[in-house]
Design a protein around this motif. Structure first.
Motif, mmCIF file in Angstrom:
data_model
loop_
_atom_site.group_PDB
_atom_site.id
_atom_site.type_symbol
_atom_site.label_atom_id
_atom_site.label_comp_id
_atom_site.label_asym_id
_atom_site.label_seq_id
_atom_site.Cartn_x
_atom_site.Cartn_y
_atom_site.Cartn_z
ATOM 1 N N UNK A 29 -5.132 -60.086 -14.064
ATOM 2 C CA UNK A 29 -6.460 -60.062 -13.438
ATOM 3 C C UNK A 29 -7.523 -60.511 -14.433
ATOM 4 N N UNK A 30 -8.424 -61.373 -13.958
ATOM 5 C CA UNK A 30 -9.504 -61.850 -14.814
ATOM 6 C C UNK A 30 -10.744 -60.993 -14.596
ATOM 7 N N UNK A 31 -11.506 -60.841 -15.650
ATOM 8 C CA UNK A 31 -12.794 -60.179 -15.508
ATOM 9 C C UNK A 31 -13.739 -60.704 -16.587
ATOM 10 N N UNK A 32 -15.008 -60.337 -16.428
ATOM 11 C CA UNK A 32 -16.000 -60.816 -17.380
ATOM 12 C C UNK A 32 -16.687 -59.627 -18.011
ATOM 13 N N UNK B 89 -4.792 -70.087 -11.209
ATOM 14 C CA UNK B 89 -5.751 -70.505 -10.176
ATOM 15 C C UNK B 89 -6.252 -69.286 -9.407
ATOM 16 N N UNK B 90 -5.334 -68.360 -9.099
ATOM 17 C CA UNK B 90 -5.723 -67.183 -8.327
ATOM 18 C C UNK B 90 -6.759 -66.344 -9.060
ATOM 19 N N UNK B 91 -6.621 -66.241 -10.381
ATOM 20 C CA UNK B 91 -7.591 -65.459 -11.152
ATOM 21 C C UNK B 91 -8.968 -66.112 -11.113
ATOM 22 N N UNK C 271 -14.960 -65.779 -7.757
ATOM 23 C CA UNK C 271 -15.984 -66.055 -6.761
ATOM 24 C C UNK C 271 -16.665 -64.780 -6.295
ATOM 25 N N UNK C 272 -15.944 -63.649 -6.343
ATOM 26 C CA UNK C 272 -16.522 -62.367 -5.903
ATOM 27 C C UNK C 272 -17.098 -61.585 -7.071
ATOM 28 N N UNK D 112 -15.580 -71.795 -6.709
ATOM 29 C CA UNK D 112 -15.727 -72.346 -5.358
ATOM 30 C C UNK D 112 -14.629 -73.370 -5.076
ATOM 31 N N UNK D 113 -14.438 -74.302 -6.037
ATOM 32 C CA UNK D 113 -13.402 -75.326 -5.835
ATOM 33 C C UNK D 113 -11.999 -74.728 -5.900
ATOM 34 N N UNK D 114 -11.793 -73.871 -6.892
ATOM 35 C CA UNK D 114 -10.452 -73.301 -7.064
ATOM 36 C C UNK D 114 -10.129 -72.378 -5.892
#
Lengths: 457, 373, 99
Positions: free
Chosen positions: A99-102, A445-447, A452-453, B280-282
């Motif tokens: 899982x990616x996070x910032x 790619x999924x991460x 986007x959310x 957005x693109x991914x």
């Protein structure tokens, strides 16, 4: 999450810095790609005991104290976490458990250490060929010893140290191909203070003598080839007019270490060329700050100095960061009182000697040798493109895919630079490195889609 | 250093114009301030697309399409072009009716290259496509090429045709004297009768040096490349209304673009990737191809390309500066046009005219004086 | 190619993992990449020429240890500690799209 400081890497430099920052009451997160603190040098130090710990030696055992202090420091430790993008300001994008996070920080310390210098030669991609550092990590991780006919080829302190450790656990090493320039590895033993672990070192030196007597210590050779069907089976080299061939199951190579620079390169920091050891490192001020305000580097990532220098540069960077954040008007006096500069210059005293003893290898690379392990691009292909391109490794990358694989040029970057310099007749310092493109680690790619959310922290 | 034609900019449009001018017998020098293909030409997804083209670009695009299918005749290499087709899907009813209206309008004017297809046909073409897609437009003769192979092929062909190429050569001044241009550069002074401005994201600076200030902005479209995977997706796929173009290269990597914008550096010389914007693109790619969500990204970048107000290029003679020909402002969709625009520019440079109507591409519409008036 | 000093006759391993379906002894503290050097036939095949490869650097730099771990493809094996029952599969050439 927002932190005052995010430290990347939990080796000697990162841990020392985190401890110091916590002492100043600064909120720290330490992000570590590894599962436990210690870095590569003290990998597994919390777990290793008994004969393995004893064989790894006194310098290794010292790590336990620092790891304990780090664990107790109150720094938030984020193990098994990769930093894949750093944005000035500072946003850090992390991935753990898929899982990616910032997270955000007011300052960032890069303490992500070094990597072994990749030196291509014929057969270096064969199973059975790996680095000495890799073998040492295996020893620290699961107590692994190499089996069969084990050869070491290379130069620098690490092969001797590793050989000593293996012998201490009753392992066997068949032979040593010494690539160092005169006066050679044995000269190390005559250096007072070179190693604190003198008895251990003597064991290594004795091993070298034994090898020499039995003719399995090879110097002044050229054209090393690793050969075999599907895996390493033989080594060949040329000594004078003679072609030698030996059976080999494992070949461990080592030609020194170079700083990890992908992070500072990706951020466009100013770098300098180290012409003694042929590597780039970020230009740092006296507090370890890069040309990007708020971005600091400590330890081997800022230039190779070894673990003791790394701990000291970590402490200095911590003071510098406290100063940068405005919380430590007395950073200068703290630095003086702790004698950090004197201790650092002592810790680095041996470096010029080692650099002179172990200059980076400069053997001509045959056209057929694979340079880019990922995209399997040969030296000949790189030369052919370099001949008709501007003297820029990025032109070679675009035309050959060299450096476009998963390792992102970490294995081929310097070799491409050297080949471009060779073709254009330029000094190495005049040829740049690859442009480093994010992500710094292979995020999915999924991460990214899930970003986007992302809510503002 | 003298020539009939001096081409400024070593991207594909500059190379194509130089090559085709030299083939018409002109002596040509090309200068590039970094290395060939450093910016948009090397950063492109290399889509070869007539699908969804602005009607004004269509004649040039259809001519280019024919040239792509015979690319070896132009540059002795197919540039990695495969006519794998381009598919534009509609993910909702609104998108579907827009696509239908466009295809109907094209066909009523006699342009038959785009056809409507349904979900079943789409899934035959792209088995991993998500079943929520409703239908789409399909151009079987479109496809994609290999951008770096294209750069090499055009460079080699240009060199064979006698073009003199100078890399790492920055133009710092342009003067017109006695019907000749004089160009000051970091590698000396060049003289030519005709200058071709193929300066890409910096073409406005070249125009300004020549005394014709134009308005353009810079696009920083981001691209994503994954690790190599087994071959699964043949056509190039886009989705109307989404910032997405998606293809699998000959190497097996997935390339995702579609116009999500990165961050332009303050000095306008570089751009960086904005991952939150890239989502957005991914995200659109993962919705169209749910199976790809575990693929690892190997690199991303933000390419730099000139963008005009109306997203149409500037092609043709300068209004103010005699002997200056513009070819820039392709606004993120110039790759496919490389062979035909190069032919047009070569015709202008060598014969002073072209059979194409360049009215929509007139520099006048971007003139700064006009904007001020 | 490698053997743990903890691996002694009569002494059980710390855990068992599965490499391409075969039960393989593993030791606390080691990584997936370390197991690959002991398990027969655990080489991956490179994505371009299909040559066999094994882990090279063990420190996250070379990406020669890319492997499928519990169904997740292109995992850097050197960064993943072993766990009991872990399923490790070699990746041959370009990965499958949906792993």
């Amino acid at each position: 999450m927002t932190y005052d400081v995010v430290v990347i890497g939990a080796g000697p430099a990162g841990m020392s810095a985190a401890i110091q920052l916590r002492k100043a009451g600064i909120a720290v997160a330490a992000v570590d790609e590894q599962a436990a603190p210690g870095g590569q040098i003290w990998r597994g130090v919390e777990r290793n005991a008994g004969p393995v710990s004893a064989a790894l030696g006194a310098d290794y055992q010292k790590g336990a104290t620092l790891v304990e202090a780090f664990r107790d420091s109150g720094a938030e430790y984020l193990p098994a976490t990769q930093v894949w993008q750093i944005e000035e300001g500072w946003n850090l994008f992390l991935t753990s458990e898929g899982k990616a996070r910032r997270i955000k920080a007011r300052a960032v310390l890069l303490a992500n250490g070094a990597q072994e210098r990749p030196v291509p030669f014929p057969g270096w991609t064969l199973p059975g060929v790996m680095t000495v550092g890799a073998a040492q990590i295996l020893l620290k991780s699961g107590g692994m010893l190499p089996e069969g006919e084990v050869w070491i080829a290379g130069a620098g302190p690490l092969p001797l140290l590793y050989a000593t450790q293996v012998l201490g656990l009753e392992g066997r090493i068949a032979g040593f191909l010494d690539t160092s320039k005169r006066p050679g590895l044995a000269a190390l033993s005559s250096l007072p203070g070179a190693w604190r672990d003198i008895p251990g070192l003597l064991k290594g030196v004795r091993w070298l003598w034994d090898l020499k007597r039995s003719g399995r210590m090879v110097r002044g050779f050229s054209d090393l080839h690793a050969e075999g069907e599907g895996r390493l089976q033989h080594l060949q080299w040329r000594a004078g007019n003679e072609q030698r061939k030996v059976r080999a199951d494992v070949l461990l190579v080592h030609e020194g270490v170079v700083p990890r620079i992908h992070e500072t390169m990706a951020l466009g920091c100013v770098h300098d060329w180290n012409s003694d050891q042929n590597y780039f490192s970020a230009r740092l001020d006296q507090w370890g700050e890069t040309s990007r305000p708020g971005l600091f580097v400590a330890g081997d990532a800022g230039g190779i100095g070894g673990w003791l220098a790394a701990t000291l540069s970590g402490e200095i960077a911590a003071l510098g960061i406290a100063r940068y954040l405005g919380g430590s008007p007395d950073a200068d006096s703290l630095r003086r009182e702790a004698g950090l500069d004197e201790r650092l210059s002592r810790a680095r005293a041996l470096r010029p000697f080692l650099d002179a003893l172990y200059p980076p290898p400069a053997e001509h690379l045959a056209d057929e040798v694979v340079v880019c392990r990922c995209e399997e691009v040969t030296a000949g292909q790189i030369r052919a493109v370099a001949k008709v391109s501007a003297p820029d490794p990025n032109a070679v990358k675009a035309a050959t895919r060299c450096g476009m694989g998963p390792c992102q040029g970490r294995q081929c970057g310097y070799t491409v630079q050297a080949l471009v310099a060779e073709v254009h007749g330029l000094p190495l310092a005049d040829v740049s490195f690859f442009n480093i493109r994010p992500p710094l680690k292979p995020v999915t790619l999924g991460e990214i889609a899930a970003l986007g959310d992302l809510e503002e922290a | 250093m003298n020539a009939d034609i001096l081409v400024i900019g070593g991207g594909l449009h500059g190379l194509s114009a130089a090559l085709q001018s030299a083939r018409r017998g002109a002596s040509v020098i090309l200068v590039e301030r970094h290395f060939l293909g450093r910016h948009a030409s090397g950063a492109t997804a290399a889509g070869v697309r007539t699908l969804g083209r602005d009607p004004a670009e269509l004649p040039l695009s259809l001519e280019a399409a024919g040239m792509w299918h015979e690319m070896a005749e132009l540059v002795s290499d197919d540039c990695g072009f495969t006519a794998c087709g381009q598919l534009q899907v509609a993910e909702d009813e609104a998108a579907l009716s827009k696509i239908k209206a466009r295809v109907r309008a094209l066909q009523s004017k006699g342009f038959m290259h785009e056809t409507m297809i349904g979900l079943e046909e789409m899934q035959e073409l792209v088995p991993d496509l998500s079943p929520h897609c409703l239908g789409g437009a399909w151009v079987s003769g479109d496809g994609s090429a290999d951008p770096h192979r294209t750069i090499c092929a055009f460079r080699d062909a240009a060199l064979r045709a006698g073009v003199e190429i100078h890399e790492e050569c920055l133009v710092t001044g342009l003067q017109r004297r006695n019907d000749r241009w004089q160009a000051q550069t970091s590698r000396g002074v060049f003289e030519a009768s005709i200058i071709v401005n193929a300066g890409g994201a910096w073409a406005d600076q070249v125009a300004a040096l020549a005394g014709e200030p134009v308005q353009q902005s810079i696009r920083t479209s981001m691209m994503v490349v994954t690790e190599r995977t087994q071959t699964r997706v043949k056509p190039v796929v886009s989705s109307l209304g989404k910032k997405l173009s998606f293809k699998q290269t000959a190497q097996g990597t997935m390339v995702i673009g579609g116009g999500s914008q990165g961050r332009l550096a303050a000095d306008r010389q570089s751009a960086s990737v904005d991952f939150v914007a890239l989502a957005a693109s991914v995200g659109a790619a993962v919705r169209l191809f749910p199976k790809t969500k575990g693929l690892r990204i190997v690199r991303t970048w933000a390419g730099m390309e000139a963008m005009t107000r109306d997203h149409l290029p500037v092609i043709g003679f300068s209004r103010g500066a005699p002997g200056l020909i513009h070819a820039f402002g392709f606004s993120g969709h110039g790759f496919q046009l490389v062979p035909s625009v190069g032919r047009v520019v070569a015709d202008l440079a060598c014969k002073g005219q072209t059979r194409h109507d360049l009215g929509a591409f007139d520099v006048e519409r971007l003139s700064k004086e006009r904007a001020a008036a | 190619m490698f053997k743990s000093v903890h691996d002694k006759p009569g002494k059980a391993s710390d855990m068992t993992v599965f490499v391409n379906g075969a039960e393989t002894a593993a030791w606390n503290g080691e990584t997936v990449a370390s197991v690959l050097l002991r398990a027969p036939g655990a080489e991956r095949r490179s994505t371009v020429s299909g040559e066999p490869r094994l882990p090279y650097c063990q420190m996250g730099v070379c990406f020669e240890c890319l492997v499928i771990v519990d169904g997740v493809a292109s995992t850097q094996g050197c960064l993943v500690p072993v766990a009991p029952g872990m399923r490790i599969e070699s990746q041959h050439g370009p990965r499958e799209i949906s792993k």
